[in-house]
Write a protein that holds these residues in place. Structure first.
Motif, short mmCIF file in Angstrom:
data_model
loop_
_atom_site.label_atom_id
_atom_site.label_comp_id
_atom_site.label_asym_id
_atom_site.label_seq_id
_atom_site.Cartn_x
_atom_site.Cartn_y
_atom_site.Cartn_z
N VAL A 278 0.79 -1.16 0.19
CA VAL A 278 0.57 -0.08 0.20
C VAL A 278 0.57 1.17 -0.50
N LEU A 279 2.27 1.08 0.92
CA LEU A 279 2.97 2.27 0.53
C LEU A 279 3.85 2.71 -0.23
N PHE A 280 3.60 1.71 -1.13
CA PHE A 280 4.69 1.84 -2.83
C PHE A 280 3.18 2.74 -3.42
N VAL A 281 2.60 2.07 -3.33
CA VAL A 281 0.54 2.09 -4.40
C VAL A 281 0.91 3.54 -4.13
N ALA A 282 0.47 4.05 -2.75
CA ALA A 282 0.04 5.32 -2.71
C ALA A 282 1.13 6.77 -3.25
N ALA A 283 2.55 5.79 -3.09
CA ALA A 283 3.69 7.30 -3.30
C ALA A 283 3.58 7.00 -5.37
N ASN A 284 3.65 5.88 -5.34
CA ASN A 284 3.21 5.70 -7.17
C ASN A 284 2.09 6.78 -7.39
N LEU A 285 1.32 6.65 -7.52
CA LEU A 285 -0.15 6.97 -7.62
C LEU A 285 -0.32 8.09 -6.92
N GLY A 286 -0.06 9.00 -5.72
CA GLY A 286 0.34 9.94 -5.28
C GLY A 286 1.40 10.87 -6.86
#
Length: 316
Positions: A278-286
């Motif tokens: 989730v940390l990666f998904v949020a950072a990437n999509l953010g």
């Protein structure tokens, strides 16, 4: 450190930690790029209509994209290895192939799954139940199937390009996630006959996770269907787009967060490996959402985006 020591150390790291390291290091890289000057950030993260290279070709990009030796080097590096944006479909095909592969490994006591599980199990303090393993696998399969359907039947085809590093990162992400969803249930996998479900009900947080997944899964489909019906590169205004620039990204984050709840080992609120996901998904999509808002603001004017959050209501 000698080579033998290095291999010994690598062998002491659990499969779950390898997945966690991939997510955390990838997220750190994305956040590092987000901290770079805007001109470099655009070159490294944007594609399609927001790609500086495409803007240059259309005469819409200022000279700042080519000023300075560093920007020139980054521009050259990102121009090498461009692949069609349509290659996104590979992510969803891979996701379904991995789901089918791990299902076959599970029910047939396959050597690959058993090897990973036996390396993980001794390092577990608690494990997912076998029911959780099957449910989270089914949910991930559902997500991969829906995204593939959308790409084939719903979304409009695009002729834009993306950097091959984006493609490789996506491939690695989906492959890692196909393991991450079950790896913290290795002890249960080893001890199970793999022919029947456990009589024990899902824990409460897993039930909440399933409900949250289904809600965000359906909302993301509605967002994608709405976007596909818009005139190309127009400003979305209806539904969740009234409040968020990229609500489909919000749904993506909630989807993976819900999987972290569903796959929480006994006595834990969430699955640590999937929280790293989730940390990666949020950072990437953010970072992508930030670029999308910037592009919308330049194209349609900042007034059109007033009162809208980029991706996370009340936070971002």
């Amino acid at each position: 450190m000698q080579t033998s020591d290095l291999f010994e150390y690598a062998g002491s790291i659990s499969p779950a930690v390898y997945c966690q390291l991939f997510y955390v290091l990838s997220a750190a890289t994305v956040l590092g790029i987000a901290a770079a000057p805007e001109s470099i950030q655009r070159l490294l993260t944007q594609y399609g209509a927001r790609d500086p290279a495409e803007s240059v070709s259309k005469g819409k990009q200022g000279k700042d994209a080519s000023d300075g030796p560093l920007i020139s080097i980054v521009s050259w590096v990102t121009s090498v290895g461009k692949v069609p944006h349509s290659w996104f479909i590979h992510f969803y095909i891979l996701s379904l192939i991995c789901s089918a592969f791990w299902a076959a490994q599970f029910f047939c006591h396959g050597r690959v799954l058993d090897f990973i599980a036996r390396n993980q199990a001794p390092r577990e303090t608690s494990s997912m139940s076998i029911n959780q393993v099957i449910v989270v696998w089914a949910l991930m399969t559902l997500q991969g199937a829906r995204r593939l359907y959308e790409y084939v039947a719903v979304l409009q085809p695009s002729s834009s390009k993306m950097w091959i590093i984006h493609w490789l990162l996506g491939i690695t992400f989906y492959f890692s996630t196909s393991i991450a969803i079950w790896v913290e249930g290795s002890s249960s996998i080893i001890s199970s006959d793999r022919r029947s479900l456990d009589a024990q009900a899902l824990p409460f947080n897993s039930i909440i996770g399933v409900l949250l997944f289904l809600i965000s899964w359906s909302m993301q489909y509605r967002c994608h269907s709405y976007l596909s019906g818009l005139k190309k590169y127009s400003l979305p205004r209806d539904g969740l787009f009234q409040y968020l620039v990229c609500p489909h990204y919000t749904c993506e984050c909630v989807l993976y967060f819900s999987l972290a709840l569903v796959a929480a080992p006994k006595g834990q609120l969430y699955n640590r490996t999937l929280i790293c996901n989730v940390l990666f998904v949020a950072a990437n999509l953010g970072v992508t959402a930030q670029g999308t808002k910037r592009w919308y603001s330049k194209k349609f004017g900042p007034k059109e985006l007033q009162g809208k959050w980029k991706m996370i209501p009340g936070i971002f």
